[in-house]
Design an enzyme around this catalytic site. Sequence first.
Site, short mmCIF file in Angstrom:
data_model
loop_
_atom_site.label_atom_id
_atom_site.label_comp_id
_atom_site.label_asym_id
_atom_site.label_seq_id
_atom_site.Cartn_x
_atom_site.Cartn_y
_atom_site.Cartn_z
CG ASP A 107 -9.59 27.55 -59.00
OD1 ASP A 107 -10.11 26.41 -59.00
OD2 ASP A 107 -9.41 28.21 -60.04
CB VAL A 108 -10.62 22.60 -55.93
CG1 VAL A 108 -11.25 22.88 -54.58
CG2 VAL A 108 -11.64 22.57 -57.05
CE1 TYR B 275 -20.84 16.32 -61.89
CE2 TYR B 275 -22.01 14.26 -62.28
CZ TYR B 275 -21.69 15.31 -61.45
OH TYR B 275 -22.19 15.35 -60.17
CB THR C 149 -26.89 21.89 -55.64
OG1 THR C 149 -26.52 21.39 -56.94
CG2 THR C 149 -27.10 20.73 -54.68
#
Length: 261
Positions: A66-67, A166, A201
């Site tokens: 998990d980043v 974002y 994506t």
Amino acid sequence: MTGRFSMAGKVAMVTGAASGLGLAIAEVLAEAGAHVALADIDREGLDRAVGAIAAAGGRAEPVQLDVSDRGAIRQATDDLVARRGRLDAMVANAGVTAGPGYLTELGQINAVDDGQWDRVLQINLTGVFATIQAAAKHMKAQKSGRIIAVASVAGLKSEVMCGYAYTATKSAVVNLVRQSAMELAAYDVMVNGIAPGPFRTNIAGGRIRQPDVAQQFASMVPLGRIADPDEIKGLALLLASPASSFMTGVTIPIDGGIMAR
């Protein structure tokens, strides 16, 4: 010139590599001859991706992590170098959406949820920082390497279709690329960014595949369409390979002409 794009004998890691842009990047690095570690939280997706690369004749291995866990990124990178002896390319690709932009009520500034804001920053910014940091440790020591951070055109301009967290994190990634590139230039380590426009994506649960959403995104693109993940491969290989030997500190749009408007 084909030798300039060769990754033969190189070792690479790509985060968020179980699908989408990360998988496409891992595929092209493997096609060019690299041994690629695919890192992702999705174990089943990783196994499918690694199997597909192996079936195509490439060399790859899965790394489940998990980043948002900085320690896990550092440990996975250290372990890869311990196994393979070096790290030549690191691609910090993993990221998540922040929901809709301000054209909808849920995306307006007063509706931004604290928990969502924190989660997006942890993955899209802190995770990218930790990935660059983990790679820099080894690349400084070996005095060579390529680091690529996947940002977004939403980090280069205001973007009505993307949520606040974002756009904020992708803007921060662009400057993180500049800052780390200046430090690492002395070690012959190149740091660059890729700023994709709309690609087909699974981000946001594959929302962009919905016909109405796809049309909204396509209408913003001068080329009039959404990109396929395979279309990122050429730029990714350029920045990961010896062909980019005099390129550092830049974030390059791959957006069908959006930034030219």
